[in-house]
Design a protein around this motif. Structure first.
Motif, PDB file in Angstrom:
ATOM      1  N   ARG A 126       0.790  -1.226   0.000  1.00 42.80           N
ATOM      2  CA  ARG A 126       0.000   0.000   0.000  1.00 42.80           C
ATOM      3  C   ARG A 126       0.829   1.286   0.000  1.00 42.80           C
ATOM      4  O   ARG A 126       0.414   2.282  -0.578  1.00 42.80           O
ATOM      5  N   ILE A 127       1.980   1.292   0.675  1.00 37.51           N
ATOM      6  CA  ILE A 127       2.718   2.530   0.894  1.00 37.51           C
ATOM      7  C   ILE A 127       4.102   2.445   0.270  1.00 37.51           C
ATOM      8  O   ILE A 127       4.825   1.470   0.483  1.00 37.51           O
ATOM      9  N   ASP A 169       3.634   7.477  -1.973  1.00 35.36           N
ATOM     10  CA  ASP A 169       2.513   7.005  -2.774  1.00 35.36           C
ATOM     11  C   ASP A 169       1.667   6.055  -1.936  1.00 35.36           C
ATOM     12  O   ASP A 169       2.204   5.125  -1.313  1.00 35.36           O
ATOM     13  N   PHE A 170       0.357   6.286  -1.935  1.00 40.83           N
ATOM     14  CA  PHE A 170      -0.585   5.417  -1.229  1.00 40.83           C
ATOM     15  C   PHE A 170      -1.420   4.683  -2.269  1.00 40.83           C
ATOM     16  O   PHE A 170      -2.202   5.298  -3.002  1.00 40.83           O
ATOM     17  N   ARG A 171      -1.257   3.370  -2.335  1.00 43.07           N
ATOM     18  CA  ARG A 171      -1.959   2.578  -3.347  1.00 43.07           C
ATOM     19  C   ARG A 171      -3.458   2.545  -3.051  1.00 43.07           C
ATOM     20  O   ARG A 171      -3.886   2.138  -1.976  1.00 43.07           O
ATOM     21  N   ALA A 177      -2.647   5.193  -7.597  1.00 45.38           N
ATOM     22  CA  ALA A 177      -2.124   5.569  -6.283  1.00 45.38           C
ATOM     23  C   ALA A 177      -2.323   7.067  -6.060  1.00 45.38           C
ATOM     24  O   ALA A 177      -2.365   7.856  -7.005  1.00 45.38           O
TER      25      ALA A 177
END
Length: 215
Positions: A126-127, A169-171, A177
């Motif tokens: 995710r990150i 970046d946050f998926r 993202a």
């Protein structure tokens, strides 16, 4: 600074050649399209005319848009070549050195291109924090400003320098993202197309937020 501009364009042409002329390289790579809202926070700087008079120049803090292309084309797909372009309008202000007396204010359009090498750390799925650096060149158009050049306009000007890029970046989905980050630029302030004026280096921070699409 002219040499920096020439080097930036040579690196840009090299990046385009890698993408266009070597399909096997980028066919296996992760490629990202980046669309961001971007601001600009610029530190004031001191300029000097050839007769010795000094002034302080400012750029107003305003927002614009940016678009970028990233190619994570190495084996681990954590190192990327990035080309970034942004448009951020601003107002230029000249004042006395102490800032108390305003001499002139007028609008300027700023078009920036940068070439960066960046690295990301993957934290789960995710990150992804990232950090990078590169060189930039900026085209400025000062429009109608009669005090700065005979003929009634300040025309086009160049700014060249170096920049650092960092953020996270946050998926959100498989190919999408959310990006939150900032560019930090070390540049020479504008001379406003005035050959009798010498500017000094300044610092500009560009906070950014937007989306990254992988294709």
């Amino acid at each position: 600074m002219t040499q920096t501009f020439q080097l930036a364009n040579k690196l840009l042409l090299l990046a385009v050649a890698l993408v266009c002329l070597f399909p096997p390289l980028h066919a296996r790579a992760e490629q990202n399209l980046v669309l961001l809202g971007t601001g600009n926070l610029t530190r004031s700087s001191i300029g000097t005319f050839i007769r010795g008079a000094k002034i302080r120049q400012y750029s107003a803090d305003k927002a614009g848009v940016g678009i970028g292309y990233e190619c994570f084309c190495f084996e681990d797909k954590n190192v990327a070549i990035e080309f970034f372009f942004s448009y951020t309008p601003t107002n230029s202000k000249l004042s006395s050195v102490d800032g108390k007396t305003v001499l002139d204010i007028w609008p300027i359009n700023r078009y920036e291109e940068g070439i960066l090498l960046k690295y990301r750390w993957r934290r789960g799925k995710r990150i992804s924090p990232y950090f990078g650096g590169g060189i930039l060149t900026t085209v400025l158009y000062g429009g109608n400003a009669s005090d700065h050049q005979p003929g009634g306009w300040s025309g086009f000007d160049w700014q060249n320098g170096y920049e650092l890029d960092s953020g996270i970046d946050f998926r959100l989905q498989k190919n999408l993202a959310l990006r939150v980050g900032a560019l930090t630029d070390v540049i020479q302030a504008s001379t406003f197309s005035d050959q009798t004026y010498a500017s000094s280096n300044t610092l500009m921070v560009e906070p950014q937020v937007g989306f990254v699409y992988e294709f």
